[in-house]
Design a protein around this motif. Structure first.
Motif, PDB file in Angstrom:
ATOM      1  N   ALA A 116       0.833  -1.201   0.000  1.00  0.00           N
ATOM      2  CA  ALA A 116       0.000   0.000   0.000  1.00  0.00           C
ATOM      3  C   ALA A 116       0.873   1.258   0.000  1.00  0.00           C
ATOM      4  CB  ALA A 116      -0.930  -0.006   1.213  1.00  0.00           C
ATOM      5  N   GLU A 117       1.920   1.266   0.810  1.00  0.00           N
ATOM      6  CA  GLU A 117       2.812   2.423   0.861  1.00  0.00           C
ATOM      7  C   GLU A 117       3.556   2.605  -0.462  1.00  0.00           C
ATOM      8  OE1 GLU A 117       3.998   2.392   5.609  1.00  0.00           O
ATOM      9  OE2 GLU A 117       5.100   1.132   4.187  1.00  0.00           O
ATOM     10  N   LEU A 118       3.951   1.506  -1.073  1.00  0.00           N
ATOM     11  CA  LEU A 118       4.639   1.589  -2.356  1.00  0.00           C
ATOM     12  C   LEU A 118       3.750   2.272  -3.378  1.00  0.00           C
ATOM     13  CD1 LEU A 118       6.827   0.949  -4.440  1.00  0.00           C
ATOM     14  CD2 LEU A 118       5.882  -1.374  -4.624  1.00  0.00           C
ATOM     15  N   TRP A 119       2.485   1.881  -3.429  1.00  0.00           N
ATOM     16  CA  TRP A 119       1.597   2.463  -4.433  1.00  0.00           C
ATOM     17  C   TRP A 119       1.323   3.935  -4.160  1.00  0.00           C
ATOM     18  CZ3 TRP A 119       1.414   0.226  -8.788  1.00  0.00           C
ATOM     19  CH2 TRP A 119       0.529   0.679  -9.774  1.00  0.00           C
ATOM     20  N   GLU A 120       1.329   4.325  -2.900  1.00  0.00           N
ATOM     21  CA  GLU A 120       1.187   5.749  -2.577  1.00  0.00           C
ATOM     22  C   GLU A 120       2.369   6.531  -3.152  1.00  0.00           C
ATOM     23  OE1 GLU A 120       0.796   6.219   1.607  1.00  0.00           O
ATOM     24  OE2 GLU A 120      -1.125   5.182   1.734  1.00  0.00           O
ATOM     25  N   ARG A 121       3.585   5.987  -3.013  1.00  0.00           N
ATOM     26  CA  ARG A 121       4.763   6.646  -3.569  1.00  0.00           C
ATOM     27  C   ARG A 121       4.694   6.701  -5.087  1.00  0.00           C
ATOM     28  NH1 ARG A 121      10.139   4.740  -0.148  1.00  0.00           N
ATOM     29  NH2 ARG A 121       9.228   4.820   1.944  1.00  0.00           N
ATOM     30  N   VAL A 122       4.211   5.627  -5.674  1.00  0.00           N
ATOM     31  CA  VAL A 122       4.069   5.578  -7.129  1.00  0.00           C
ATOM     32  C   VAL A 122       3.123   6.675  -7.604  1.00  0.00           C
ATOM     33  CG1 VAL A 122       3.198   4.197  -9.054  1.00  0.00           C
ATOM     34  CG2 VAL A 122       4.604   3.122  -7.290  1.00  0.00           C
ATOM     35  N   SER A 123       1.993   6.796  -6.947  1.00  0.00           N
ATOM     36  CA  SER A 123       0.984   7.783  -7.350  1.00  0.00           C
ATOM     37  C   SER A 123       1.538   9.197  -7.243  1.00  0.00           C
ATOM     38  CB  SER A 123      -0.267   7.639  -6.472  1.00  0.00           C
ATOM     39  OG  SER A 123      -0.824   6.343  -6.605  1.00  0.00           O
ATOM     40  N   LYS A 124       2.286   9.477  -6.181  1.00  0.00           N
ATOM     41  CA  LYS A 124       2.855  10.817  -5.994  1.00  0.00           C
ATOM     42  C   LYS A 124       3.838  11.149  -7.120  1.00  0.00           C
ATOM     43  CE  LYS A 124       5.556  13.557  -2.682  1.00  0.00           C
ATOM     44  NZ  LYS A 124       6.684  13.820  -3.607  1.00  0.00           N
ATOM     45  N   THR A 125       4.735  10.209  -7.428  1.00  0.00           N
ATOM     46  CA  THR A 125       5.717  10.464  -8.486  1.00  0.00           C
ATOM     47  C   THR A 125       5.048  10.548  -9.844  1.00  0.00           C
ATOM     48  OG1 THR A 125       7.376   9.274  -7.188  1.00  0.00           O
ATOM     49  CG2 THR A 125       7.878   9.658  -9.500  1.00  0.00           C
ATOM     50  N   ALA A 126       4.012   9.752 -10.060  1.00  0.00           N
ATOM     51  CA  ALA A 126       3.300   9.794 -11.338  1.00  0.00           C
ATOM     52  C   ALA A 126       2.651  11.156 -11.558  1.00  0.00           C
ATOM     53  CB  ALA A 126       2.238   8.688 -11.381  1.00  0.00           C
ATOM     54  N   SER A 155      20.148   2.014  -5.987  1.00  0.00           N
ATOM     55  CA  SER A 155      19.264   0.880  -5.753  1.00  0.00           C
ATOM     56  C   SER A 155      18.528   1.073  -4.436  1.00  0.00           C
ATOM     57  CB  SER A 155      20.091  -0.413  -5.708  1.00  0.00           C
ATOM     58  OG  SER A 155      19.270  -1.511  -5.388  1.00  0.00           O
ATOM     59  N   GLY A 156      17.229   0.768  -4.406  1.00  0.00           N
ATOM     60  CA  GLY A 156      16.446   0.916  -3.187  1.00  0.00           C
ATOM     61  C   GLY A 156      14.987   1.135  -3.495  1.00  0.00           C
ATOM     62  N   PRO A 157      14.153   1.315  -2.471  1.00  0.00           N
ATOM     63  CA  PRO A 157      12.714   1.504  -2.679  1.00  0.00           C
ATOM     64  C   PRO A 157      12.389   2.660  -3.615  1.00  0.00           C
ATOM     65  CG  PRO A 157      13.154   1.038  -0.369  1.00  0.00           C
ATOM     66  CD  PRO A 157      14.491   1.209  -1.027  1.00  0.00           C
ATOM     67  N   GLY A 158      13.175   3.752  -3.548  1.00  0.00           N
ATOM     68  CA  GLY A 158      12.872   4.912  -4.373  1.00  0.00           C
ATOM     69  C   GLY A 158      12.901   4.622  -5.862  1.00  0.00           C
TER      70      GLY A 158
END
Length: 603
Positions: free
Chosen positions: A50-60, A80-83
């Motif tokens: 869920a947190e990953l997709w929140e980051r994805v949406s923000k960057t998108a 390399s990393g979550p970002g």
């Protein structure tokens, strides 16, 4: 480790949904156990689906605000990393493809890739930003295929410049399905992201894992040269169950994890080890089984970037006999691929007869970015398939299919080599060398590194104008412009280079000349000056031996002398055998040998 109570539907080859759709489904799953499961893990934190997709949406949203959309390419200058995973998914979210680049490569090299690709934007540690308009990089004809590009990976090119390989979303999804089935990945698995981001294996470590609801674990950015004990500690702390390593690194680790040296090293949680990037031998497997990884299933993978990472694999469980071959087989096709072993007239050869490997099936790259001519040279219609638009890729690799079906790699048919897992076109290296002021001719070759483990070292012989650059200055120039794997570890300057009857550089004669010089470089020529400490004395002796650099001194830079992560690991292992401890990373980051020696401790 907590299991997901309501897992995602299993991946099947018949319906391999695109990877981003699988991750979005996990992030929005009605079961909280799925949503909150760790998608990404570092030593300090975890990121749920869920947190990953929140980051994805923000960057998108940020990418969309910059005008990035369908068909664009976005460069990634991130460690390399979550970002970087969130950035990759955000690119897909807005219809763009991403161009991953090795964080350790010089800025000039990465700038060149951005320009060559025509990237619309770049994402770095400060976030997304647009780039000045670059040259148009037309995509190759799709031949009616509807497969948006997922990513572009640049590989070494025989024309002297890197070539961008285009991999489609459907091809990546099919490959992720095939790898998940091959490795029997489940939502309880944790896969280590070890490969550099500019290397396509990183995509294989990330996407099949997330597609099944598993966890991708990350090392610190500087942790690419770990001793066996250090790697075991990281792997254990992260809960890694599947470990994918370059063959050269795996071979060296296994050789150092024998007897007393392996007493305090444990990989108990690792069930599968995947190797690839260059050939492995069956004798390597015996060494593997005698060490702390011996309980694991060993998977020997093979695959050019154009076949979407691993296209064949040989699986050897710990209780199965080692094959009675010299080279470890590369196995059979992964997923929906088809393997053709053909003669010079593109006719199938009989089992047991050497031939060139052609790879067919739908999980293939679309071609080369902006280069339809080279695309047509390597990708051909598949006459052995019935499907329309079926293609096959010409690998240029000589193989042999055993009667039982497994394929064994025998070597290359051209001047391409594999060193430390990287595919290198020797002509590209020669192009960089001859581009240096004063260099009149150059020949690059791959030599046996003399360790008896099958390792190889990139070497080059040059001729220069009178008063031209020295080998040290040439290496310094290259290291400022190129990734480390393209910089020859051995550079020798000669008045002239041997020529053949046609007046061209005789590559075989050059290889023999360099091999002789490499073999006969001894410590007898070492400087007579007495080092300040026993630690420095021992360190210099090891570096001079392993680099074949008898004049290497206390004030010299290990990397500038041709050192790399594998040599650093060998130096560390040699010191450990003598009762001293030096982390490989300490040698790689020290300004000179004297500074590195100050970090040595008695065990």
């Amino acid at each position: 480790m907590t299991s997901i109570s309501t897992p995602l539907p299993p991946l099947t080859e018949a319906s391999p949904s695109r990877v981003a759709e699988r991750i979005a489904a996990a992030a929005g799953h009605p079961d909280a156990a799925v949503r909150e499961r760790a998608a990404l893990r570092t030593a300090d934190a975890t990121v749920s689906y869920a947190e990953l997709w929140e980051r994805v949406s923000k960057t998108a949203v940020e990418l969309s605000a910059l005008g990035v959309g369908d068909g664009d390419i976005v460069g990634l200058r991130l460690p390399s990393g979550p970002g970087v995973v969130a950035a990759m998914l955000a690119c897909w979210h807005v219809g763009a493809a991403f161009l991953p680049m090795d964080a350790a490569a010089p800025d000039a090299y990465r700038d060149g890739l951005l320009s060559r690709s025509g990237a619309r934007a770049v994402i770095d540690t400060d976030g997304p930003r647009t780039l000045a308009p670059g040259p148009a990089a037309a995509h190759p004809a799709s031949d009616g295929r509807d497969d948006p590009t997922a990513y572009v990976i640049y590989t070494s090119g025989s024309t002297g410049t890197p070539k961008g390989v285009l991999v489609g979303q459907n091809a990546l999804a099919e490959h992720s399905t095939g790898i998940a089935r091959l490795l029997d990945l489940h939502d309880t698995d944790t896969v280590l992201q070890f490969a550099g981001l500019g290397f396509d294996v990183a995509q294989e470590e990330i996407w099949p894992t997330l597609a099944v609801g598993g966890t991708v674990a990350f090392l610190e950015s500087a942790d690419r040269a770990l001793s066996p004990a250090e790697l075991a500690h990281r792997v254990g702390a992260l809960g890694v169950t599947v470990l994918q390593l370059p063959t050269a690194y795996w071979r060296l680790l296994c050789s150092q994890m024998q007897g007393a040296d392996a007493a305090d090293v444990s990989f108990a949680g690792v069930r599968t080890v995947v190797i690839g990037g260059e050939g492995a031998g069956t004798k390597d497997v015996h060494v593997h089984r005698d060490g702390p990884l011996g309980h694991s299933t060993l998977v020997n993978g093979y695959g050019p970037t154009e076949t979407v990472v691993t296209c064949t694999a040989f699986v050897l469980r710990a209780d199965e006999p080692v094959p009675a071959t010299t080279g470890l087989p590369i196995g059979g096709p992964v997923g929906a691929r088809r393997l053709h072993v053909l003669d010079a007239d593109r006719r199938p050869v009989a089992p047991g007869t050497p031939g060139e490997l052609w790879v067919g099936g739908s999980p293939l790259a679309d071609g080369y970015l902006g280069d339809p001519e080279r695309t047509a040279e390597r990708f051909h219609p598949d006459p052995f398939a019935t499907a329309s638009h079926a293609r096959m890729y010409r690998t240029g690799d000589l193989v042999l299919r055993h009667p039982a079906g497994a394929v064994e790699f025998l070597g290359r048919l051209d001047n391409q080599v594999k060193i430390r897992g990287y595919r290198i076109e020797l002509e590209e290296v020669e192009g960089y060398l001859t581009g240096i002021d004063g260099v009149t001719a150059a020949a690059a070759v791959a030599l046996d590194d003399g360790t008896g483990t099958g390792g190889r070292v990139l070497a080059a012989a040059l001729s220069v104008r009178a008063g031209g650059a020295t080998a040290e200055r040439i290496r310094e120039d290259l290291r400022g412009r190129l990734p480390a794997h393209l910089v020859p570890g051995l550079i020798r300057v000669h008045d002239t280079l041997p020529l053949n009857a046609s007046g061209k550089i005789d590559r075989r004669a050059v290889a023999a000349l360099l091999a002789e010089e490499y073999t006969h470089s001894t410590l007898e020529e070492a400087p007579a000056a007495t080092p300040e400490s026993p630690e420095l004395s021992l360190l210099l002796a090891q570096i001079r031996t392993l680099l074949r650099a008898p004049d290497f001194g206390p004030d010299d830079d290990f990397l500038m002398a041709g050192g790399d992560s594998l040599v650093a690991l060998r130096v560390s292992g040699a010191l450990r055998e003598r009762g001293w401890h030096l982390r490989p990373s300490d040698l790689l980051t020290a300004d000179d040998a004297r500074s590195a020696a100050e970090r040595i401790e008695r065990r």
